[in-house]
Design a protein around this motif. Structure first.
Motif, PDB file in Angstrom:
ATOM      1  N   UNK A   1      -5.511  56.208   5.408  1.00 26.60           N
ATOM      2  CA  UNK A   1      -4.097  56.134   5.019  1.00 26.60           C
ATOM      3  C   UNK A   1      -3.451  55.003   5.816  1.00 26.60           C
ATOM      4  N   UNK A   2      -2.975  54.009   5.114  1.00 21.37           N
ATOM      5  CA  UNK A   2      -2.381  52.842   5.768  1.00 21.37           C
ATOM      6  C   UNK A   2      -1.037  53.189   6.396  1.00 21.37           C
ATOM      7  N   UNK A   3      -0.591  52.421   7.391  1.00 18.42           N
ATOM      8  CA  UNK A   3       0.731  52.652   7.990  1.00 18.42           C
ATOM      9  C   UNK A   3       1.831  52.715   6.930  1.00 18.42           C
ATOM     10  N   UNK A   4       2.649  53.735   7.038  1.00 21.01           N
ATOM     11  CA  UNK A   4       3.744  53.922   6.089  1.00 21.01           C
ATOM     12  C   UNK A   4       3.366  54.672   4.836  1.00 21.01           C
ATOM     13  N   UNK A   5       2.051  54.842   4.571  1.00 16.85           N
ATOM     14  CA  UNK A   5       1.613  55.546   3.367  1.00 16.85           C
ATOM     15  C   UNK A   5       1.508  57.052   3.610  1.00 16.85           C
ATOM     16  N   UNK A   6       1.289  57.775   2.508  1.00 20.02           N
ATOM     17  CA  UNK A   6       1.247  59.240   2.555  1.00 20.02           C
ATOM     18  C   UNK A   6      -0.152  59.745   2.251  1.00 20.02           C
ATOM     19  N   UNK A   7      -0.597  60.737   3.027  1.00 27.79           N
ATOM     20  CA  UNK A   7      -1.850  61.425   2.771  1.00 27.79           C
ATOM     21  C   UNK A   7      -1.587  62.899   2.504  1.00 27.79           C
ATOM     22  N   UNK A   8      -2.647  63.615   2.198  1.00 31.29           N
ATOM     23  CA  UNK A   8      -2.431  65.022   1.873  1.00 31.29           C
ATOM     24  C   UNK A   8      -3.574  65.893   2.385  1.00 31.29           C
ATOM     25  N   UNK A   9      -3.215  67.138   2.664  1.00 31.59           N
ATOM     26  CA  UNK A   9      -4.165  68.201   2.978  1.00 31.59           C
ATOM     27  C   UNK A   9      -3.885  69.334   1.995  1.00 31.59           C
ATOM     28  N   UNK A  10      -4.895  69.725   1.232  1.00 31.61           N
ATOM     29  CA  UNK A  10      -4.716  70.784   0.229  1.00 31.61           C
ATOM     30  C   UNK A  10      -5.351  72.073   0.742  1.00 31.61           C
ATOM     31  N   UNK A  11      -4.591  73.157   0.691  1.00 31.03           N
ATOM     32  CA  UNK A  11      -5.093  74.479   1.083  1.00 31.03           C
ATOM     33  C   UNK A  11      -5.132  75.364  -0.158  1.00 31.03           C
TER      34      UNK A  11
END
Length: 351
Positions: A69-79
């Motif tokens: 995930x690049x600086x300023x970008x969004x990542x996710x964790x799915x549960x």
């Protein structure tokens, strides 16, 4: 060291979650898996690589952004949580690990909620089917009872067929201390009824865990014979006793409660002797001696001990057909009101 601590603290802020706990509220058990996506923003100056996410329970399946995930970008964790067979409150955690450059860090996320149990069907309540009839189990378990008086317990039965079922009892397959009543004895289709089991422990004249075979017969064209097992654990009944009465009661004591025969060659019989003593004030009566295996036999030289008197209990273990570690129990039943059921054991390694 101060500098290192400062760097770690600043770097741990590279990943910022919008929220770290999600409450699903009330969910239905039968509704299938539920999921929530936690989003995070890379607030640092280098790419963030999620290296793994581990859930606290097999009921929770994690997924995550696999690419950096690049600086300023969004990542996710799915549960994803599976509520099946898990009614009630739940709270599960997901431990996330990530790297930014050469520095590793982590975060913990939580999901919670309340699973509303699914409505139980007849198949759930009475999973055992014999012909057209459903019961909970083939074993009718009376549980722990005393030999004070007759015991009655009701068990549900269900006619799953589209025809009337008429119940009968095979009197040749029912012991004298057991009686069975059906309510009703003619059960309409798709209807619940009751099998009432009446058990007389005085007539049974036994103690400890006991079983009896019971055969029911119906008018069904197929599977009309239903062979069931009656189970109970019978304890001697003692009326309420004052402290003064208990002080005068018989008391059973053993010189030891376990014996190790050590290594024994298969096919040999080995024996040991336990000493029983009446440490009470009245006559001690040994009601029964029972072993948990036909391979072990307990022989008592007398069934009644005066106050202060001792007796020998010889326990013989036949190793024929046995191999490896063996552990056998011997249960002694007596009129000691404080401990009427006592257990001793023997063990061996059979080569």
């Amino acid at each position: 060291m101060c500098c290192m601590l400062l760097i770690t603290r600043v770097w741990s802020q590279a990943v910022e979650f919008i929220k770290t706990t999600h409450d699903f509220g009330e969910v239905k058990e039968e509704g299938g898996a539920i999921s929530y996506t936690f989003q995070f923003v890379n607030q640092g100056d280098e790419p963030v690589q999620v290296t793994g996410v581990k859930a606290s329970c097999g009921c929770t399946t994690p997924d995550w952004t696999r690419e950096a995930v690049s600086p300023g970008d969004t990542g996710k964790i799915v549960a994803q949580y599976n509520p099946y067979n898990r009614p009630g409150k739940f709270k599960k955690s997901l431990s996330m690990n990530y790297k930014t450059g050469e520095i590793s860090d982590g975060a913990t996320l939580y999901i919670e909620g309340i699973v509303q149990p699914k409505p139980k069907t007849i198949e759930d309540e009475l999973p055992t089917r014999i012909g057209a009839i459903r019961l909970q189990y083939k074993a009718l378990n009376l549980g722990k009872i005393t030999n004070e008086s007759v015991v009655k317990k009701s068990f549900q039965v269900y006619n799953e067929s589209d025809s009337v079922v008429i119940f009968q009892v095979d009197k040749s397959k029912i012991p004298a201390h057991v009686r069975v009543q059906f309510s009703p004895d003619t059960l309409p289709p798709k209807t619940l009824g009751a099998l009432d089991l009446i058990f007389d422990p005085v007539l049974k004249d036994d103690l400890g865990f006991v079983t009896d075979e019971l055969r029911l017969v119906t008018d069904e064209p197929e599977d009309s014979i239903k062979d069931l097992t009656v189970m109970a654990t019978i304890q001697e009944y003692f009326p309420p006793m004052s402290d003064e009465e208990l002080a005068l009661a018989p008391r059973l004591a053993f010189d030891r409660t376990q014996h190790d025969y050590g290594r024994v060659t298969q096919g040999n019989a080995v024996a040991t002797t336990f000493e029983l003593t009446n440490t009470g004030k009245q006559s001690l009566k040994i009601r029964k001696v029972k072993t948990n295996c036909d391979c072990a036999v307990g022989e008592l030289e007398t069934n009644e001990l005066a106050p202060g008197e001792s007796a020998q209990l010889e326990v013989t273990f036949d190793t024929s057909g046995r191999r490896g570690r063996q552990y056998k129990t011997i249960t002694v039943f007596s009129n000691d009101p404080t401990a009427s059921t006592q257990m001793i054991s023997v063990k061996a390694i059979v080569d």
